[in-house]
Design a protein around this motif. Structure first.
Motif, mmCIF file in Angstrom:
data_model
loop_
_atom_site.group_PDB
_atom_site.id
_atom_site.type_symbol
_atom_site.label_atom_id
_atom_site.label_comp_id
_atom_site.label_asym_id
_atom_site.label_seq_id
_atom_site.Cartn_x
_atom_site.Cartn_y
_atom_site.Cartn_z
ATOM 1 N N GLU A 270 34.281 24.392 49.745
ATOM 2 C CA GLU A 270 33.096 24.071 49.144
ATOM 3 C C GLU A 270 32.365 25.368 48.216
ATOM 4 O OE1 GLU A 270 33.016 21.981 53.255
ATOM 5 O OE2 GLU A 270 33.778 23.668 52.303
ATOM 6 N N GLN A 271 32.770 26.446 48.476
ATOM 7 C CA GLN A 271 32.544 27.618 47.864
ATOM 8 C C GLN A 271 33.475 27.665 46.693
ATOM 9 O OE1 GLN A 271 31.119 31.189 50.269
ATOM 10 N NE2 GLN A 271 31.812 29.981 52.028
ATOM 11 N N ASP B 233 30.895 38.248 47.358
ATOM 12 C CA ASP B 233 30.148 38.090 48.412
ATOM 13 C C ASP B 233 29.979 36.596 48.851
ATOM 14 O OD1 ASP B 233 30.106 40.786 49.101
ATOM 15 O OD2 ASP B 233 28.126 41.234 48.250
ATOM 16 N N ASP B 234 30.173 35.667 47.791
ATOM 17 C CA ASP B 234 29.589 34.506 48.009
ATOM 18 C C ASP B 234 30.430 33.689 46.791
ATOM 19 O OD1 ASP B 234 27.780 35.170 45.920
ATOM 20 O OD2 ASP B 234 26.265 35.097 47.417
ATOM 21 N N ALA B 235 29.810 32.303 46.759
ATOM 22 C CA ALA B 235 30.357 31.600 45.757
ATOM 23 C C ALA B 235 29.923 31.790 44.276
ATOM 24 C CB ALA B 235 30.243 30.030 46.047
ATOM 25 N N ALA B 236 28.470 32.249 44.471
ATOM 26 C CA ALA B 236 28.008 32.892 43.080
ATOM 27 C C ALA B 236 28.791 33.766 42.486
ATOM 28 C CB ALA B 236 26.554 32.824 43.090
ATOM 29 N N ALA C 130 32.663 36.333 38.647
ATOM 30 C CA ALA C 130 33.622 37.173 38.538
ATOM 31 C C ALA C 130 35.051 36.402 37.624
ATOM 32 C CB ALA C 130 34.416 37.745 40.026
ATOM 33 N N LEU C 131 35.076 34.868 37.972
ATOM 34 C CA LEU C 131 36.112 34.218 37.267
ATOM 35 C C LEU C 131 35.593 34.204 35.849
ATOM 36 C CD1 LEU C 131 36.341 31.500 39.890
ATOM 37 C CD2 LEU C 131 38.179 32.896 39.266
ATOM 38 N N VAL C 132 34.193 33.952 35.377
ATOM 39 C CA VAL C 132 33.833 33.934 34.042
ATOM 40 C C VAL C 132 34.317 35.329 33.256
ATOM 41 C CG1 VAL C 132 31.887 33.723 32.528
ATOM 42 C CG2 VAL C 132 32.123 32.262 34.687
ATOM 43 N N ALA D 186 32.283 27.854 42.782
ATOM 44 C CA ALA D 186 32.649 28.754 42.029
ATOM 45 C C ALA D 186 33.347 28.027 40.551
ATOM 46 C CB ALA D 186 33.407 29.671 42.483
ATOM 47 N N HIS D 187 34.174 27.126 41.029
ATOM 48 C CA HIS D 187 34.709 26.605 39.661
ATOM 49 C C HIS D 187 34.014 25.614 38.958
ATOM 50 C CE1 HIS D 187 38.170 24.738 37.679
ATOM 51 N NE2 HIS D 187 38.219 23.496 38.059
#
Length: 429
Positions: free
Chosen positions: A249-250, A375-378, A383-385, A254-255
């Motif tokens: 889910e996280q 630390d979390d999904a946000a 980080a991906l962006v 993030a995706h």
């Protein structure tokens, strides 16, 4: 004061009391290729061929032990090599990685740690050496090794601080088990000191590093990765590998954050356990993702947002195809998974905060600035962006990880030398 012998007696009594629950669990954890009777030590008696026995509990330990198993098969070809696992998925990995047409290797399930089952297994197997990968210290099996004077080597030994605190509560039991260990090859000084605190004689342990740094790589991985990425088009691809329940889910959150910035981004989602494949597919569709399922031979097209790898044994191939890799088991309190697999391929590595099982490796990567932790999904989405917008940062992070792996190879040779020194000479006829 509780003695090691009394502690083992109490432990065995508890196992017998819990045997209905234990057997029910084992009945579910089954592979059609193996008889359930193996769980009671009922294996075929071996002939006079000298035997080396290696135990790797599940998939992670089998993958970590792969270079060791391959080297043992090559260097000790005059010995029968027997590999045991605790789980059915571990058994599947053994069969997939070591096919019968290439390896003279026998697989069994490890017997349950009842005294009778342990003694029966050892009498029938009669190994000249036992090798335990990481931390599977079953007291009755080790006692059976000691009774038959079988040297025991613990390879790639690790013990997290959390696990150490738990084992301290049964120190007398562990003290007896560790007394049967002939040599322990620890991943780090901290791991070794924890084993010593639990009763391992200090002279029987050495720090050799992690054999996970010696993971086998070939150009085929990289070539296949390039081919896959090329087939998917000029889009940002990230892999979330070995994810767990509560983590998918996280990852999807993030995706979604990433796709707000880059609508063409592709997530390759690789759940850790096969029994969760269908549930993860349903989760993706419920989130509105357009998915392609690897098990059904589907390939991503321009509209696909998630490639679900619902097959086993392909994670390295997809890591090689990634622009960025997130290693699962780390956003949930699982303890993490192998950070070195993507790093060895020069792929930038992201991870969550729960890295208890890989704290030494994480520290090495962190020191070399070869790891980004979220630390979390946000934070994962952010980080991906950032990495999607910065190819130079991706190249630097990937190169740093690959350099760490190359610089730390060598634990395998040290472990093999320690094993050879403790393997009794084969008697001449």
């Amino acid at each position: 004061m509780l003695t090691p012998r009394l502690a083992r007696g109490l432990y065995s009594g508890a196992l017998y009391l819990l045997s209905p629950l234990i057997w029910w669990r084992v009945w579910r954890e089954h592979a059609l290729t193996n008889k359930r009777a193996e769980r009671l030590g009922l294996i075929a008696a071996v002939d006079e061929t000298p035997t080396v026995w290696l135990h790797a509990a599940s998939v992670g330990e089998v993958l970590a032990a792969r270079p060791l198993i391959e080297a043992l098969a090559e260097r000790h070809a005059d010995h029968r090599l027997v590999v045991t696992t605790m789980t059915a998925t571990g058994a599947e990995r053994v069969r997939a990685l070591f096919p019968a047409e290439r390896y003279a290797l026998t697989h069994y399930f490890l017997p349950l740690d009842f005294p009778g089952a342990a003694r029966r297994f050892m009498r029938r197997l009669r190994p000249r050496l036992a090798i335990i990968v990481e931390t599977e210290l079953w007291p009755n099996l080790l006692a059976a090794c000691d009774r038959q004077r079988v040297p025991v080597v613990v390879a790639n030994a690790r013990l997290s601080e959390k696990a150490f605190q738990g084992y301290r509560r049964v120190r007398a039991l562990l003290h007896g088990a560790l007394g049967a260990v002939s040599w322990l090859a620890a991943k780090s000084e901290a791991d070794l000191e924890r084993f010593v605190a639990l009763g391992l004689p200090r002279a029987r342990g050495d720090v050799v590093g992690s054999i996970k740094f010696d993971l086998p790589l070939n150009d085929g991985f990289r070539d296949e990765g390039k081919r896959l990425h090329s087939a998917w088009g000029r889009r940002f691809v990230w892999v979330a590998g070995s994810t767990h329940d509560g983590e998918d889910e996280q990852v999807l959150d993030a995706h979604a954050r990433l796709r707000e910035r880059d609508p063409q981004a592709l997530l390759v989602l690789v759940p850790r356990h096969p029994q969760r494949f269908a549930a993860v597919a349903e989760l993706c569709m419920a989130r509105g993702e357009r998915i392609a399922r690897r098990s059904q031979g589907e390939t991503p097209d321009a509209a696909t947002s998630v490639l679900l790898v619902d097959t086993m044994g392909e994670l390295m191939r997809f890591y090689a195809a990634a622009d960025v890799a997130f290693v699962g088991g780390s956003l949930m309190p699982i303890g993490g998974h192998n950070l070195l697999e993507p790093a060895a391929l020069g792929v930038p590595v992201l991870t969550g905060p729960h890295l208890e099982n890989f704290e030494d490796i994480a520290a090495t990567l962190r020191e070399a600035q070869a790891l980004r932790e979220v630390d979390d999904a946000a934070a994962l989405g952010d980080a991906l962006v950032a990495l999607a917008d910065d190819p130079e940062a991706r190249r630097g992070l990937g190169a740093a990880g690959e350099a760490v792996v190359d610089a730390n190879r060598g634990a395998l040779e040290a472990t093999l030398a320690g094993i050879a020194a403790r393997l009794p000479a084969t008697p001449t006829r």
